[in-house]
Motif scaffolding. Sequence first.
Motif, short mmCIF file in Angstrom:
data_model
loop_
_atom_site.label_atom_id
_atom_site.label_comp_id
_atom_site.label_asym_id
_atom_site.label_seq_id
_atom_site.Cartn_x
_atom_site.Cartn_y
_atom_site.Cartn_z
N SER A 98 1.08 -0.85 0.72
CA SER A 98 0.09 -0.25 0.02
C SER A 98 1.17 1.44 0.20
O SER A 98 1.68 1.22 0.72
N VAL A 99 0.69 2.07 -1.02
CA VAL A 99 1.36 3.76 -0.95
C VAL A 99 1.23 3.92 0.21
O VAL A 99 2.38 4.69 0.86
N SER A 100 0.20 4.19 1.01
CA SER A 100 -0.03 4.96 2.57
C SER A 100 0.38 4.21 3.41
O SER A 100 0.70 4.61 4.65
N LEU A 101 0.01 3.02 3.67
CA LEU A 101 0.31 1.70 4.50
C LEU A 101 1.00 1.17 5.15
O LEU A 101 1.60 0.88 5.57
N ALA A 105 -0.30 -4.61 5.22
CA ALA A 105 -0.85 -3.66 5.75
C ALA A 105 -2.15 -4.97 5.97
O ALA A 105 -2.68 -4.86 5.64
N VAL A 106 -2.75 -3.88 7.43
CA VAL A 106 -4.47 -4.22 7.50
C VAL A 106 -5.39 -2.79 8.14
O VAL A 106 -4.70 -2.40 8.84
N GLY A 107 -6.19 -2.93 7.65
CA GLY A 107 -7.23 -2.14 7.45
C GLY A 107 -8.67 -2.24 8.34
O GLY A 107 -8.70 -2.90 7.61
N MET A 108 -9.12 -1.71 9.54
CA MET A 108 -10.43 -2.19 9.67
C MET A 108 -11.07 -1.18 10.42
O MET A 108 -11.00 0.07 10.75
N VAL A 109 -12.85 -1.14 9.74
CA VAL A 109 -13.48 -0.35 9.77
C VAL A 109 -14.41 -0.86 10.92
O VAL A 109 -14.95 -2.07 11.14
N SER A 273 -16.01 5.25 5.46
CA SER A 273 -14.11 4.27 5.49
C SER A 273 -14.29 3.51 4.81
O SER A 273 -12.79 2.85 4.73
N ASP A 274 -15.09 2.74 5.08
CA ASP A 274 -15.12 1.01 4.00
C ASP A 274 -15.05 1.22 2.90
O ASP A 274 -14.18 1.04 2.01
N CYS A 275 -15.73 3.03 2.28
CA CYS A 275 -14.90 2.75 0.90
C CYS A 275 -14.38 3.27 -0.16
O CYS A 275 -13.37 2.72 -0.58
N LEU A 276 -13.40 4.46 1.33
CA LEU A 276 -12.01 4.59 1.14
C LEU A 276 -11.15 3.15 1.08
O LEU A 276 -10.48 3.22 -0.22
N LEU A 277 -11.34 2.32 2.28
CA LEU A 277 -9.98 1.40 2.46
C LEU A 277 -10.84 0.17 1.47
O LEU A 277 -9.24 -0.58 0.68
N GLN A 278 -11.52 -0.12 0.60
CA GLN A 278 -11.72 -0.44 -0.91
C GLN A 278 -11.05 0.11 -1.83
O GLN A 278 -10.60 -0.52 -2.70
N TYR A 279 -11.81 0.96 -1.92
CA TYR A 279 -10.77 2.14 -3.08
C TYR A 279 -9.32 2.02 -3.04
O TYR A 279 -8.12 2.83 -3.93
N LYS A 280 -8.55 2.10 -1.79
CA LYS A 280 -7.02 2.95 -1.30
C LYS A 280 -5.85 2.69 -2.56
O LYS A 280 -5.47 3.46 -2.88
N ASP A 361 -7.01 12.28 -2.60
CA ASP A 361 -6.07 11.11 -3.28
C ASP A 361 -6.23 10.23 -2.04
O ASP A 361 -5.88 10.70 -1.11
N PRO A 362 -7.01 8.78 -2.02
CA PRO A 362 -7.03 8.20 -1.26
C PRO A 362 -5.37 7.33 -0.73
O PRO A 362 -5.32 6.79 0.60
N SER A 363 -4.06 7.51 -0.63
CA SER A 363 -2.72 7.68 -0.38
C SER A 363 -2.56 8.74 0.70
O SER A 363 -1.68 8.36 1.33
N LYS A 364 -3.94 9.68 0.86
CA LYS A 364 -3.12 10.89 1.76
C LYS A 364 -4.50 11.11 2.48
O LYS A 364 -4.15 11.77 3.44
N LEU A 365 -5.06 9.61 2.73
CA LEU A 365 -6.38 9.34 3.64
C LEU A 365 -6.02 7.39 4.23
O LEU A 365 -5.91 7.29 3.64
N ASN A 366 -6.57 8.06 5.81
CA ASN A 366 -6.32 6.38 5.99
C ASN A 366 -8.10 6.25 6.88
O ASN A 366 -8.66 5.17 6.73
N SER A 367 -8.80 7.63 6.90
CA SER A 367 -10.02 7.24 7.76
C SER A 367 -11.12 8.37 6.72
O SER A 367 -9.92 9.46 6.58
#
Length: 549
Positions: A98-101, A105-109, A273-280, A361-367
């Motif tokens: 992941s560019v940002s994570l 990496a693991v992301g959970m909502v 937030s789920d949308c963001l993580l799906q498209y990250k 840009d989703p790489s600049k945001l995690n939530s």
Amino acid sequence: MVKLRRSMALLWKLIIFFACVPPLIYIFNTILFPSTVNNMNMSPMIKPFRPRNVTVSRDSLPPFLANIPKRNRTHVPEEEVLEKTDAYIISTYYYPKSVSLGENAVGMVLLMNRFTQKNMTHYKMQLIASNDANQSVIAIPTLLEESFSSCAYINMVATTNVVPNMSKLELYDGTTKMQVAPAPVVICMSPQFAAEQWQLFVIHAHTARYFGAHIHLYITSLIDSFFDLAIEYEKLGYVTLDFWLRLKFANASADAVEPNIHAELRNQAGAESDCLLQYKEAAKFIMFFDLDDILIPRGFTNYFDEITSLYQRHPHVQTFQYTKRELLTYNKPTINDINIQESLGHTWFVNEEDYGKIITDPSKLNSMWIHQSWNVKKNFISKTNYIIHLQKPVDSDSRDPVSYRRSDFDEMKSMQLNTSILLPIQEDLERVINSTTIQEIATRLPKTTYYFHIIYRCYYEKFYRRPKKDSCPNGEGCQERNVNVMFYLPQRHDMNCVHSNAEFKSGPPMYPITYHYHVNTHWTREKRMSCITLVQPLFVHSSSFIVTC
């Protein structure tokens, strides 16, 4: 005489000190911390952009923020901390790169109880990640809070890095383990609830497609004919439909509160937030919009070029906000009557600029929250364009469904679009709706709205008219002002609904949080049932396109 001179000299030194030091402090602060001077780190919800010759009324504020001077950050008095609470795992994603994570990496909502401890961002959640090479690690993720009001449940996003080629992920409280199943990263608009405004969907789908965006639509409940129409658009690649559930605890703790009533606006922030993580890792840019928010590029032929130009001019900005302009609009009775140029190309606007929505840009945001992220330091309000807000469409019978909260429209010719850019969108619409399947569905689509004015009145009474500082804004608990009567959506024997549904599960009792989740999401078609009565298909896009969430 000497003492007098010394006293006068000391007095002049004090005068010079107090006259010179504050400006010097301001100058140094401006040089070292420019964002604090320009209010770049201040929420635009708190200090909105007010362009010249434009008025911003209190009615234009987001529903429950009008009388709240600043964000009510989660603060739980020590005596209110609970010994055991419940949390719901909305979704979990694993990113090999992941560019940002970062890698692995693991992301959970999650929807978590704010009374678990005094500050939930300090809660030490433990995850055990392992792979088939017998590698294992215990990770304590970073927790980000995205909530505004005083609801018992708050949207939290957990991120951390684990082992390569992870095959197993478990929650751990020091004694008990619970396995979590990550979903593949997929692609996402705010959840639709008792939705029937198919006209807005059609206009937005064709507009977004023409300017280079793909819509991902979360659905809680839709009128069945609207759902059938959306399915056809999904087959054609205009939209992806995703489940957004009314949550249930299969085996709740004794002190658990009902999650749907005590979550902010049906946990819309969780969907964002789920949308963001799906498209990250799949999209170049994400636009967090509602169905009635439509953006037309200004000076560019597509969304990608316009947003790219914003980042080129402001490379250190994390998110861009576009304010909204309400446009007069009418719901057409049939799909064949829809005319994009007529709907979006006229000049009748409200002479006010409303709080807008975020592009990033989703790489600049995690939530993400519902209008912006509370974890962003640099947000920029664009002055070069605005969102067209089709907030309160008038029905085809000329009935104004929101007559008690009227908008004053003025003819603003300077804001009229070049309607020639809308012609290809209309041609695309006519091509698509010419199919036999869509023409058959069109005969079943409602000609007027039924649920919309009930839901809008409900929100108006609770949030727009008299917002309460310490309330939990949620449409499920609306009451009519001065009358102790609930706004129940009545049954419609002539109208069926499609709901998102699932099998709801509970993990083993854990301390201090017991986790709940769901499996086997599916659509449920209900006959003769209200769209509010009931309480993810996944695919990956590898290309860099824009996603409208």
